[in-house]
Design a protein around this motif. Structure first.
Motif, PDB file in Angstrom:
ATOM      1  N   PRO C  24       0.802  -1.224   0.000  1.00  0.00           N
ATOM      2  CA  PRO C  24       0.000   0.000   0.000  1.00  0.00           C
ATOM      3  C   PRO C  24       0.844   1.287   0.000  1.00  0.00           C
ATOM      4  N   THR C  25       2.069   1.263   0.574  1.00  0.00           N
ATOM      5  CA  THR C  25       2.857   2.494   0.598  1.00  0.00           C
ATOM      6  C   THR C  25       3.736   2.555  -0.644  1.00  0.00           C
ATOM      7  N   VAL C  26       4.268   3.747  -0.892  1.00  0.00           N
ATOM      8  CA  VAL C  26       5.132   3.931  -2.056  1.00  0.00           C
ATOM      9  C   VAL C  26       6.408   3.113  -1.897  1.00  0.00           C
ATOM     10  N   PHE C  27       6.818   2.854  -0.626  1.00  0.00           N
ATOM     11  CA  PHE C  27       8.057   2.106  -0.405  1.00  0.00           C
ATOM     12  C   PHE C  27       7.874   0.636  -0.773  1.00  0.00           C
ATOM     13  N   ASP C  28       6.644   0.108  -0.538  1.00  0.00           N
ATOM     14  CA  ASP C  28       6.364  -1.252  -0.985  1.00  0.00           C
ATOM     15  C   ASP C  28       6.537  -1.349  -2.489  1.00  0.00           C
ATOM     16  N   ARG C  29       6.043  -0.333  -3.181  1.00  0.00           N
ATOM     17  CA  ARG C  29       6.145  -0.350  -4.647  1.00  0.00           C
ATOM     18  C   ARG C  29       7.589  -0.270  -5.087  1.00  0.00           C
ATOM     19  N   LEU C  30       8.379   0.566  -4.387  1.00  0.00           N
ATOM     20  CA  LEU C  30       9.797   0.676  -4.729  1.00  0.00           C
ATOM     21  C   LEU C  30      10.514  -0.650  -4.503  1.00  0.00           C
ATOM     22  N   GLN C  31      10.210  -1.295  -3.362  1.00  0.00           N
ATOM     23  CA  GLN C  31      10.827  -2.582  -3.062  1.00  0.00           C
ATOM     24  C   GLN C  31      10.458  -3.601  -4.131  1.00  0.00           C
ATOM     25  N   ALA C  32       9.176  -3.590  -4.535  1.00  0.00           N
ATOM     26  CA  ALA C  32       8.735  -4.499  -5.593  1.00  0.00           C
ATOM     27  C   ALA C  32       9.495  -4.196  -6.884  1.00  0.00           C
ATOM     28  N   GLY C  33       9.670  -2.902  -7.176  1.00  0.00           N
ATOM     29  CA  GLY C  33      10.409  -2.523  -8.384  1.00  0.00           C
ATOM     30  C   GLY C  33      11.837  -3.038  -8.339  1.00  0.00           C
ATOM     31  N   ASN C  34      12.443  -2.959  -7.152  1.00  0.00           N
ATOM     32  CA  ASN C  34      13.806  -3.450  -6.972  1.00  0.00           C
ATOM     33  C   ASN C  34      13.893  -4.952  -7.242  1.00  0.00           C
ATOM     34  N   THR C  35      12.924  -5.695  -6.672  1.00  0.00           N
ATOM     35  CA  THR C  35      12.909  -7.146  -6.883  1.00  0.00           C
ATOM     36  C   THR C  35      12.675  -7.478  -8.352  1.00  0.00           C
ATOM     37  N   ILE C  36      11.762  -6.730  -8.991  1.00  0.00           N
ATOM     38  CA  ILE C  36      11.515  -6.949 -10.419  1.00  0.00           C
ATOM     39  C   ILE C  36      12.809  -6.717 -11.204  1.00  0.00           C
ATOM     40  N   GLY C  37      13.556  -5.677 -10.805  1.00  0.00           N
ATOM     41  CA  GLY C  37      14.820  -5.403 -11.483  1.00  0.00           C
ATOM     42  C   GLY C  37      15.789  -6.571 -11.366  1.00  0.00           C
ATOM     43  N   THR C  38      15.922  -7.120 -10.133  1.00  0.00           N
ATOM     44  CA  THR C  38      16.824  -8.266  -9.939  1.00  0.00           C
ATOM     45  C   THR C  38      16.384  -9.451 -10.790  1.00  0.00           C
ATOM     46  N   ALA C  39      15.075  -9.756 -10.739  1.00  0.00           N
ATOM     47  CA  ALA C  39      14.574 -10.895 -11.500  1.00  0.00           C
ATOM     48  C   ALA C  39      14.789 -10.660 -12.999  1.00  0.00           C
ATOM     49  N   ALA C  40      14.592  -9.413 -13.454  1.00  0.00           N
ATOM     50  CA  ALA C  40      14.734  -9.120 -14.875  1.00  0.00           C
ATOM     51  C   ALA C  40      16.179  -9.295 -15.325  1.00  0.00           C
ATOM     52  N   LEU C  41      17.120  -8.877 -14.469  1.00  0.00           N
ATOM     53  CA  LEU C  41      18.523  -9.019 -14.905  1.00  0.00           C
ATOM     54  C   LEU C  41      18.947 -10.480 -14.927  1.00  0.00           C
ATOM     55  N   LEU C  42      18.416 -11.284 -13.978  1.00  0.00           N
ATOM     56  CA  LEU C  42      18.703 -12.718 -14.028  1.00  0.00           C
ATOM     57  C   LEU C  42      18.082 -13.340 -15.273  1.00  0.00           C
ATOM     58  N   LEU C  43      16.867 -12.877 -15.611  1.00  0.00           N
ATOM     59  CA  LEU C  43      16.177 -13.386 -16.796  1.00  0.00           C
ATOM     60  C   LEU C  43      16.969 -13.036 -18.059  1.00  0.00           C
ATOM     61  N   LEU C  44      17.555 -11.832 -18.064  1.00  0.00           N
ATOM     62  CA  LEU C  44      18.357 -11.413 -19.228  1.00  0.00           C
ATOM     63  C   LEU C  44      19.557 -12.338 -19.424  1.00  0.00           C
ATOM     64  N   THR C  45      20.273 -12.651 -18.321  1.00  0.00           N
ATOM     65  CA  THR C  45      21.428 -13.541 -18.460  1.00  0.00           C
ATOM     66  C   THR C  45      20.973 -14.921 -18.926  1.00  0.00           C
ATOM     67  N   LEU C  46      19.837 -15.389 -18.383  1.00  0.00           N
ATOM     68  CA  LEU C  46      19.321 -16.699 -18.795  1.00  0.00           C
ATOM     69  C   LEU C  46      18.963 -16.702 -20.275  1.00  0.00           C
ATOM     70  N   MET C  47      18.355 -15.610 -20.744  1.00  0.00           N
ATOM     71  CA  MET C  47      17.994 -15.526 -22.161  1.00  0.00           C
ATOM     72  C   MET C  47      19.244 -15.594 -23.017  1.00  0.00           C
ATOM     73  N   GLY C  48      20.332 -14.959 -22.551  1.00  0.00           N
ATOM     74  CA  GLY C  48      21.590 -15.024 -23.279  1.00  0.00           C
ATOM     75  C   GLY C  48      22.037 -16.466 -23.464  1.00  0.00           C
ATOM     76  N   PHE C  49      21.935 -17.266 -22.386  1.00  0.00           N
ATOM     77  CA  PHE C  49      22.342 -18.668 -22.482  1.00  0.00           C
ATOM     78  C   PHE C  49      21.371 -19.461 -23.338  1.00  0.00           C
ATOM     79  N   LEU C  50      20.071 -19.185 -23.200  1.00  0.00           N
ATOM     80  CA  LEU C  50      19.054 -19.941 -23.943  1.00  0.00           C
ATOM     81  C   LEU C  50      19.214 -19.749 -25.440  1.00  0.00           C
ATOM     82  N   ASN C  51      19.482 -18.491 -25.850  1.00  0.00           N
ATOM     83  CA  ASN C  51      19.579 -18.209 -27.282  1.00  0.00           C
ATOM     84  C   ASN C  51      20.993 -18.340 -27.806  1.00  0.00           C
ATOM     85  N   GLY C  52      21.943 -18.697 -26.915  1.00  0.00           N
ATOM     86  CA  GLY C  52      23.324 -18.788 -27.353  1.00  0.00           C
ATOM     87  C   GLY C  52      23.902 -17.451 -27.741  1.00  0.00           C
ATOM     88  N   ARG C  53      23.410 -16.375 -27.147  1.00  0.00           N
ATOM     89  CA  ARG C  53      23.942 -15.044 -27.454  1.00  0.00           C
ATOM     90  C   ARG C  53      24.447 -14.392 -26.168  1.00  0.00           C
TER      91      ARG C  53
END
Lengths: 108, 158, 94
Positions: C24-53
């Motif tokens: 409900p607070t803006v800080f919850d949203r920021l924390q969620a954004g931070n976690t999304i960022g971490t997950a997204a960067l891990l997903l990016l590295t995984l995509m690199g391996f999946l596509n061989g790029r």
């Protein structure tokens, strides 16, 4: 399936599980401060194990060096962001849900 | 001067590792960038012993593995709490005086507490840390802890 | 296993997004954004391996930097109403 593949798969699986546990905690925890603890599971163990799994797969190449760079980056920046968030929230008057009195040092 | 040369070398090595190409043009561009960034760091007054604590490398070698072990242990504990259907949390604040003297030591201590799941440093001052713990035991565990003693040794204290 | 890990990270993203939407607070949203960022960067590295790029890993490094800079910038904005250094505001380099 070779030994490195198996090890990598194991590390990736464990990392994925911890990432999901952290996100689940982010949803389940009762207030903002407790949610931050859950998120740090994703940032430390989840990210670390997944990166380690990928390193095992990449072997001794420049890719591994870059993966280590990402790991070190997360290692140093994630506590800074968490601390900044917690401090800002407390300064802005978000009251932490507390179960008991403040614990203080015995010596002082 | 020593710090500047060290920074240029570190940045250049970082460039080579990130690029992986060894053509003369790219190597020259990397060296130029490294020198430019060192100059910027001087203008921003962040190129000093504190921003680049190379003299602490040996201590870091023994402290980091211990910290990683603690992180894994704490993360497993927090995971167990999250997966427990009763969600047994008892959030508690802890206030105590860290024994570190130097800024590097204080930052290392505060970051280590935050990096360990289950405890977060909310306020970090020279004479007082305010820590939020997910459980009462976790918060108690940060007061006058083994981590405090280890970081104190890490920064060169007795 | 790579694709399974990618799916797990997508689940992580979805859960964090749910927290971000719920607040409900803006800080919850920021924390969620931070976690999304971490997950997204891990997903990016995984995509690199999946596509061989492997080039995707460089994108992940940039994402890691943006994640921290973004969080700190938003927090500074909330605290001071400005993203510059409060001690130096308007003075420029010495």
């Amino acid at each position: 399936m070779s030994a490195t593949d198996a090890l990598s798969a194991l590390l990736l699986a464990a990392g994925s599980v911890f990432c999901m546990i952290g996100a689940l905690g982010l949803l389940r925890m009762p207030d903002f401060f407790t949610r931050m603890h859950a998120a740090s599971v994703t940032d430390t163990l989840g990210a670390g194990l997944i990166l380690l799994g990928l390193m095992v797969q990449a072997g001794l190449t420049l890719i591994t060096v870059k993966l280590i760079a990402i790991g070190v980056l997360i290692f140093f920046t994630s506590p800074a962001a968490t601390h900044a968030l917690a401090r800002a929230a407390l300064a802005r008057g978000v009251k932490p849900l507390l179960a008991g009195d403040e614990v203080t040092s015995s010596k002082k | 001067m020593f710090v500047s040369v060290g920074l240029v070398c570190a940045l250049f090595v970082f460039w080579i590792l990130m690029s992986g190409y060894f053509t003369p043009f790219l190597l020259a561009a990397g060296l130029g960038s490294a020198i430019a960034i060192t100059w910027f760091a001087h203008r921003m007054e962040v190129a000093d012993r504190e921003g680049q604590p190379l003299h602490l490398t040996p201590q870091a070698m023994s402290y980091t593995p211990w910290l990683l072990k603690e992180i894994v242990k704490a993360a497993l504990g927090v995971s167990r709490i999250i997966l427990d259907p009763r969600l047994p949390v008892s959030p508690t604040l802890a206030r105590f005086r860290p024994s570190q003297q130097s800024t590097v030591g204080l930052v290392t201590h505060a970051n280590s507490i935050t990096l360990t799941p289950g405890t977060i440093t909310v306020e970090a001052q020279h004479d007082e840390f305010l820590v939020h713990g997910l459980t009462r035991e976790g918060a108690l565990g940060t007061v006058d802890s083994e981590m405090d003693a280890r970081v104190h040794r890490f920064e060169g204290g007795a | 296993m790579l694709s399974a890990a990618a799916v797990a990270l997508l689940v992580t993203l979805a859960l964090a997004l749910a927290r971000g939407l719920a607040g409900p607070t803006v800080f919850d949203r920021l924390q969620a954004g931070n976690t999304i960022g971490t997950a997204a960067l891990l997903l990016l590295t995984l995509m690199g391996f999946l596509n061989g790029r492997p080039d995707f890993i460089d994108l992940a490094i940039v994402y890691a930097f943006l994640n921290i800079v973004g969080t700190i910038a938003v927090l500074r904005f909330f605290r001071y109403g400005d993203v510059s250094d409060p001690d130096r505001a308007g003075r420029g380099p010495r």
